[in-house]
Design a protein around this motif. Structure first.
Motif, PDB file in Angstrom:
ATOM      1  N   ALA A  46      25.516  35.022  54.319  1.00 49.43           N
ATOM      2  CA  ALA A  46      26.180  35.998  55.187  1.00 49.43           C
ATOM      3  C   ALA A  46      27.535  35.455  55.635  1.00 49.43           C
ATOM      4  CB  ALA A  46      25.303  36.331  56.388  1.00 49.43           C
ATOM      5  N   ALA A  47      27.566  34.192  56.028  1.00 50.09           N
ATOM      6  CA  ALA A  47      28.825  33.574  56.462  1.00 50.09           C
ATOM      7  C   ALA A  47      29.806  33.474  55.292  1.00 50.09           C
ATOM      8  CB  ALA A  47      28.555  32.193  57.050  1.00 50.09           C
ATOM      9  N   GLN A  48      29.314  33.096  54.127  1.00 55.20           N
ATOM     10  CA  GLN A  48      30.189  32.956  52.960  1.00 55.20           C
ATOM     11  C   GLN A  48      30.749  34.308  52.518  1.00 55.20           C
ATOM     12  OE1 GLN A  48      27.692  30.907  50.134  1.00 55.20           O
ATOM     13  NE2 GLN A  48      28.234  28.891  50.939  1.00 55.20           N
ATOM     14  N   ILE A  49      29.903  35.324  52.501  1.00 51.77           N
ATOM     15  CA  ILE A  49      30.369  36.656  52.101  1.00 51.77           C
ATOM     16  C   ILE A  49      31.385  37.172  53.109  1.00 51.77           C
ATOM     17  CG2 ILE A  49      29.672  39.064  51.757  1.00 51.77           C
ATOM     18  CD1 ILE A  49      27.017  37.949  50.610  1.00 51.77           C
ATOM     19  N   ASP A  50      31.146  36.913  54.380  1.00 54.01           N
ATOM     20  CA  ASP A  50      32.107  37.274  55.426  1.00 54.01           C
ATOM     21  C   ASP A  50      33.478  36.668  55.127  1.00 54.01           C
ATOM     22  OD1 ASP A  50      31.537  39.013  57.441  1.00 54.01           O
ATOM     23  OD2 ASP A  50      30.933  37.489  58.890  1.00 54.01           O
ATOM     24  N   GLU A  51      33.476  35.406  54.800  1.00 58.02           N
ATOM     25  CA  GLU A  51      34.725  34.692  54.518  1.00 58.02           C
ATOM     26  C   GLU A  51      35.421  35.272  53.287  1.00 58.02           C
ATOM     27  OE1 GLU A  51      36.034  30.139  53.503  1.00 58.02           O
ATOM     28  OE2 GLU A  51      34.320  30.434  54.829  1.00 58.02           O
ATOM     29  N   ILE A  52      34.651  35.594  52.270  1.00 54.22           N
ATOM     30  CA  ILE A  52      35.213  36.172  51.042  1.00 54.22           C
ATOM     31  C   ILE A  52      35.832  37.536  51.335  1.00 54.22           C
ATOM     32  CG2 ILE A  52      34.623  37.135  48.778  1.00 54.22           C
ATOM     33  CD1 ILE A  52      32.467  34.854  48.625  1.00 54.22           C
ATOM     34  N   VAL A  53      35.105  38.378  52.063  1.00 58.25           N
ATOM     35  CA  VAL A  53      35.613  39.719  52.383  1.00 58.25           C
ATOM     36  C   VAL A  53      36.890  39.618  53.210  1.00 58.25           C
ATOM     37  CG1 VAL A  53      35.112  41.847  53.659  1.00 58.25           C
ATOM     38  CG2 VAL A  53      33.377  40.851  52.162  1.00 58.25           C
ATOM     39  N   ASP A  54      36.915  38.705  54.163  1.00 55.71           N
ATOM     40  CA  ASP A  54      38.118  38.523  54.978  1.00 55.71           C
ATOM     41  C   ASP A  54      39.296  38.055  54.130  1.00 55.71           C
ATOM     42  OD1 ASP A  54      36.793  39.324  57.251  1.00 55.71           O
ATOM     43  OD2 ASP A  54      36.392  37.280  57.965  1.00 55.71           O
ATOM     44  N   SER A  55      39.039  37.152  53.198  1.00 57.62           N
ATOM     45  CA  SER A  55      40.109  36.650  52.328  1.00 57.62           C
ATOM     46  C   SER A  55      40.653  37.755  51.429  1.00 57.62           C
ATOM     47  CB  SER A  55      39.597  35.493  51.465  1.00 57.62           C
ATOM     48  OG  SER A  55      39.230  34.401  52.269  1.00 57.62           O
ATOM     49  N   VAL A  56      39.763  38.540  50.880  1.00 58.45           N
ATOM     50  CA  VAL A  56      40.192  39.629  49.997  1.00 58.45           C
ATOM     51  C   VAL A  56      40.954  40.690  50.790  1.00 58.45           C
ATOM     52  CG1 VAL A  56      39.374  41.508  48.518  1.00 58.45           C
ATOM     53  CG2 VAL A  56      38.387  39.232  48.293  1.00 58.45           C
TER      54      VAL A  56
ATOM     55  N   ALA B 276      42.853  40.233  53.210  1.00 56.53           N
ATOM     56  CA  ALA B 276      44.187  39.719  53.526  1.00 56.53           C
ATOM     57  C   ALA B 276      45.202  40.123  52.460  1.00 56.53           C
ATOM     58  CB  ALA B 276      44.144  38.201  53.671  1.00 56.53           C
ATOM     59  N   VAL B 277      44.745  40.335  51.246  1.00 53.90           N
ATOM     60  CA  VAL B 277      45.644  40.749  50.165  1.00 53.90           C
ATOM     61  C   VAL B 277      46.283  42.097  50.499  1.00 53.90           C
ATOM     62  CG1 VAL B 277      45.749  41.410  47.721  1.00 53.90           C
ATOM     63  CG2 VAL B 277      44.394  39.435  48.427  1.00 53.90           C
ATOM     64  N   GLY B 278      45.535  42.967  51.143  1.00 58.77           N
ATOM     65  CA  GLY B 278      46.052  44.281  51.505  1.00 58.77           C
ATOM     66  C   GLY B 278      47.149  44.231  52.551  1.00 58.77           C
ATOM     67  N   LYS B 279      47.306  43.111  53.214  1.00 60.60           N
ATOM     68  CA  LYS B 279      48.322  42.980  54.258  1.00 60.60           C
ATOM     69  C   LYS B 279      49.654  42.452  53.715  1.00 60.60           C
ATOM     70  CE  LYS B 279      44.684  42.121  57.597  1.00 60.60           C
ATOM     71  NZ  LYS B 279      43.967  41.120  58.360  1.00 60.60           N
ATOM     72  N   VAL B 280      49.698  42.133  52.440  1.00 55.83           N
ATOM     73  CA  VAL B 280      50.914  41.600  51.831  1.00 55.83           C
ATOM     74  C   VAL B 280      51.955  42.707  51.726  1.00 55.83           C
ATOM     75  CG1 VAL B 280      51.876  40.642  49.695  1.00 55.83           C
ATOM     76  CG2 VAL B 280      49.677  39.829  50.551  1.00 55.83           C
ATOM     77  N   GLU B 281      53.185  42.395  52.104  1.00 57.46           N
ATOM     78  CA  GLU B 281      54.280  43.360  51.997  1.00 57.46           C
ATOM     79  C   GLU B 281      54.669  43.481  50.529  1.00 57.46           C
ATOM     80  OE1 GLU B 281      56.681  46.182  52.584  1.00 57.46           O
ATOM     81  OE2 GLU B 281      55.711  45.339  54.353  1.00 57.46           O
ATOM     82  N   ALA B 282      54.399  44.630  49.936  1.00 59.33           N
ATOM     83  CA  ALA B 282      54.646  44.801  48.510  1.00 59.33           C
ATOM     84  C   ALA B 282      55.514  46.018  48.209  1.00 59.33           C
ATOM     85  CB  ALA B 282      53.315  44.918  47.777  1.00 59.33           C
ATOM     86  N   GLU B 283      56.171  46.557  49.217  1.00 58.87           N
ATOM     87  CA  GLU B 283      57.012  47.727  48.985  1.00 58.87           C
ATOM     88  C   GLU B 283      58.164  47.358  48.057  1.00 58.87           C
ATOM     89  OE1 GLU B 283      59.575  50.940  51.532  1.00 58.87           O
ATOM     90  OE2 GLU B 283      57.793  50.036  52.436  1.00 58.87           O
ATOM     91  N   GLY B 284      58.357  48.171  47.044  1.00 56.69           N
ATOM     92  CA  GLY B 284      59.428  47.937  46.088  1.00 56.69           C
ATOM     93  C   GLY B 284      59.045  47.002  44.951  1.00 56.69           C
ATOM     94  N   VAL B 285      57.840  46.468  44.985  1.00 56.47           N
ATOM     95  CA  VAL B 285      57.387  45.578  43.915  1.00 56.47           C
ATOM     96  C   VAL B 285      56.698  46.428  42.859  1.00 56.47           C
ATOM     97  CG1 VAL B 285      55.884  43.648  43.311  1.00 56.47           C
ATOM     98  CG2 VAL B 285      57.085  43.652  45.510  1.00 56.47           C
ATOM     99  N   GLU B 286      57.173  46.302  41.629  1.00 56.11           N
ATOM    100  CA  GLU B 286      56.588  47.079  40.536  1.00 56.11           C
ATOM    101  C   GLU B 286      55.182  46.564  40.218  1.00 56.11           C
ATOM    102  OE1 GLU B 286      57.701  49.721  38.623  1.00 56.11           O
ATOM    103  OE2 GLU B 286      59.228  49.891  40.183  1.00 56.11           O
ATOM    104  N   PRO B 287      54.227  47.462  40.058  1.00 54.50           N
ATOM    105  CA  PRO B 287      52.877  47.033  39.676  1.00 54.50           C
ATOM    106  C   PRO B 287      52.893  46.395  38.288  1.00 54.50           C
ATOM    107  CG  PRO B 287      52.908  49.351  40.301  1.00 54.50           C
ATOM    108  CD  PRO B 287      54.322  48.890  40.244  1.00 54.50           C
ATOM    109  N   MET B 288      52.054  45.396  38.106  1.00 56.60           N
ATOM    110  CA  MET B 288      51.956  44.763  36.796  1.00 56.60           C
ATOM    111  C   MET B 288      50.545  44.246  36.593  1.00 56.60           C
ATOM    112  SD  MET B 288      54.336  41.545  37.595  1.00 56.60           S
ATOM    113  CE  MET B 288      53.686  39.966  37.922  1.00 56.60           C
ATOM    114  N   SER B 289      50.172  44.104  35.346  1.00 53.81           N
ATOM    115  CA  SER B 289      48.833  43.618  35.048  1.00 53.81           C
ATOM    116  C   SER B 289      48.843  42.155  34.643  1.00 53.81           C
ATOM    117  CB  SER B 289      48.197  44.454  33.936  1.00 53.81           C
ATOM    118  OG  SER B 289      48.970  44.334  32.757  1.00 53.81           O
ATOM    119  N   HIS B 290      50.033  41.614  34.395  1.00 56.23           N
ATOM    120  CA  HIS B 290      50.144  40.230  33.943  1.00 56.23           C
ATOM    121  C   HIS B 290      51.510  39.702  34.369  1.00 56.23           C
ATOM    122  CE1 HIS B 290      50.158  36.797  31.178  1.00 56.23           C
ATOM    123  NE2 HIS B 290      48.852  36.964  31.111  1.00 56.23           N
ATOM    124  N   PRO B 291      51.611  38.437  34.746  1.00 57.13           N
ATOM    125  CA  PRO B 291      52.909  37.927  35.205  1.00 57.13           C
ATOM    126  C   PRO B 291      53.956  37.810  34.097  1.00 57.13           C
ATOM    127  CG  PRO B 291      51.283  36.167  35.161  1.00 57.13           C
ATOM    128  CD  PRO B 291      50.557  37.449  34.884  1.00 57.13           C
TER     129      PRO B 291
END
Length: 100
Positions: free
Chosen positions: A29-39, A41-56
């Protein structure tokens, strides 16, 4: 924090047919909590104007020609099978009737 409960982990364990101890339920439960919180956090990244891509990098995957090749017949494929019925492999049942 997402607050994944011990009971939710127990429910997932039951669905997955995993026998977990009380200590493991709390730990997961604690580990899954940590994983969900980490994932999340990705949604909080400022990505306006960044073109979507599937590979760097620009990737070009060459396609191969579709070539018809000889395959096994049903009889050949089932020749070494421990059990077969009506041109199908027979395997032991692993899932219950759904009332679990």
């Amino acid at each position: 924090m997402s607050d994944i409960s011990r009971d939710e982990v127990a429910h997932l364990a039951k669905l997955s047919r995993l026998a977990l101890s009380e200590e493991e339920l709390k730990q997961f439960a604690a580990q899954i909590d940590e994983i969900v919180d980490s994932v999340s956090a990705v949604g909080k990244v400022e990505a306006e104007g960044v073109e979507p891509m599937s590979h760097p990098h620009s990737v070009h995957a060459p396609m191969r020609e579709d070539v018809v090749v000889r395959t096994l017949t049903a009889e050949q494929a089932l020749d070494q099978a421990p059990a077969a019925d009506d041109d199908r492999f027979m395997v032991p049942q692993i899932l219950g009737g759904g009332d679990e």
